[in-house]
Design an enzyme around this catalytic site. Structure first.
Site, PDB file in Angstrom:
ATOM      1  N   HIS A   8       0.827  -1.211   0.000  1.00  0.00           N
ATOM      2  CA  HIS A   8       0.000   0.000   0.000  1.00  0.00           C
ATOM      3  C   HIS A   8       0.863   1.264   0.000  1.00  0.00           C
ATOM      4  O   HIS A   8       2.011   1.264   0.462  1.00  0.00           O
ATOM      5  CB  HIS A   8      -0.939   0.013   1.209  1.00  0.00           C
ATOM      6  CG  HIS A   8      -0.235   0.059   2.535  1.00  0.00           C
ATOM      7  ND1 HIS A   8       0.294   1.222   3.062  1.00  0.00           N
ATOM      8  CD2 HIS A   8       0.023  -0.908   3.432  1.00  0.00           C
ATOM      9  CE1 HIS A   8       0.841   0.966   4.225  1.00  0.00           C
ATOM     10  NE2 HIS A   8       0.703  -0.321   4.482  1.00  0.00           N
ATOM     11  N   GLU A  86      -1.720  -6.692   7.649  1.00  0.00           N
ATOM     12  CA  GLU A  86      -0.382  -6.443   8.173  1.00  0.00           C
ATOM     13  C   GLU A  86      -0.133  -7.327   9.392  1.00  0.00           C
ATOM     14  O   GLU A  86      -1.072  -7.806  10.041  1.00  0.00           O
ATOM     15  CB  GLU A  86      -0.248  -4.954   8.543  1.00  0.00           C
ATOM     16  CG  GLU A  86       1.068  -4.528   9.191  1.00  0.00           C
ATOM     17  CD  GLU A  86       2.273  -4.784   8.311  1.00  0.00           C
ATOM     18  OE1 GLU A  86       2.606  -5.967   8.116  1.00  0.00           O
ATOM     19  OE2 GLU A  86       2.902  -3.820   7.847  1.00  0.00           O
TER      20      GLU A  86
END
Length: 249
Positions: A8, A86
């Protein structure tokens, strides 16, 4: 066959040098530009996809959406899974990386951030940051949601999901893009390249730059390539590496 990985774009907490983990932080303006730039690059290089994968976290979802918009591919099917989230940073989430390094030492922070099998201090069950209290995970069993993870723990959820779901799409001939996070993608990189725990310690993945893996017909690693100017990519990797070091004013 090819597999494209995209970390990202810069998030608001990346910008502030904070541990983010599973906190659902959005992209910064720079991150939005990085995501759009990734889409432009992929389109210019002639890449196209049949299915995309991402996490439950908005910074990855928005990165994917912005990239697909630039590719005129917003209609592509997108599969979301928390297995691509994550790494969960436990009690470190929300803390400044440099200040944490100053308090505990750079080496300890490097171990927490980049080691293979050492998790940061875990959240307590009643902590409001516990995923069980977040709407995204209301359909999930509480006992399988982490309160903190090492990279080894992250691999234990990412790799089975890759093999059981994503790789099956690839073996069926589908072109796949994964937009996810620094550590969930590092987990996959370690697996794809059969890296040692020591080697993965020094791998830093830049934000918003497509990474293309070339795999054989069985999904085995052949080569990899960042889509971008070599010096720019190097500078972005060095920026990630510098996080978690004591800042001297």
């Amino acid at each position: 066959m090819k597999l494209v990985l995209l970390r990202h774009g810069e998030s608001e907490w990346n910008k502030e040098n904070l541990f983010t983990g599973w906190m659902d932080v959005d992209l910064s303006e720079t991150g939005k530009a990085e995501a759009a730039s990734a889409g432009i690059t992929l389109k210019q290089k002639g890449y196209d996809f049949d299915v995309c994968y991402t996490s439950y976290l908005k910074r990855a979802i928005h990165t994917l959406n912005l990239a697909l918009d630039e590719m005129d591919r917003v209609w592509l099917p997108v599969v979301k899974s928390w297995k691509l989230n994550e790494r969960h940073y436990g009690t470190l989430q929300g803390l400044n990386k440099s200040e944490t390094a100053e308090r505990y030492g750079e080496e300890q922070v490097k171990i927490w951030r980049r080691s293979y099998d050492i998790a940061p201090p875990l959240l307590k069950e009643e902590d409001e940051r516990n995923p069980r209290f977040q709407e995204q995970y209301r359909q999930e069993k509480c006992e399988i949601l982490p309160l903190g993870e090492s990279l080894k723990d992250t691999i234990a959820r990412v790799v089975p999901y890759y093999n059981e779901v994503i790789l099956k799409d690839m073996m069926a001939g589908k072109r796949v893009l994964i937009a996810a996070h620094g550590n969930s993608l590092r987990a996959l990189m370690k697996y794809l390249e059969d890296m040692s725990p020591e080697d993965i310690l020094n791998v830093n993945l830049p934000t918003g730059i497509p990474l293309v893996y070339e795999l054989d017909e069985e999904g085995k690693f052949i080569s990899k390539e960042y889509l971008g100017d070599a010096e720019y990519v190097k500078a972005k990797i060095e920026k990630v590496s510098a996080q978690g070091k004591v800042t001297i004013e």
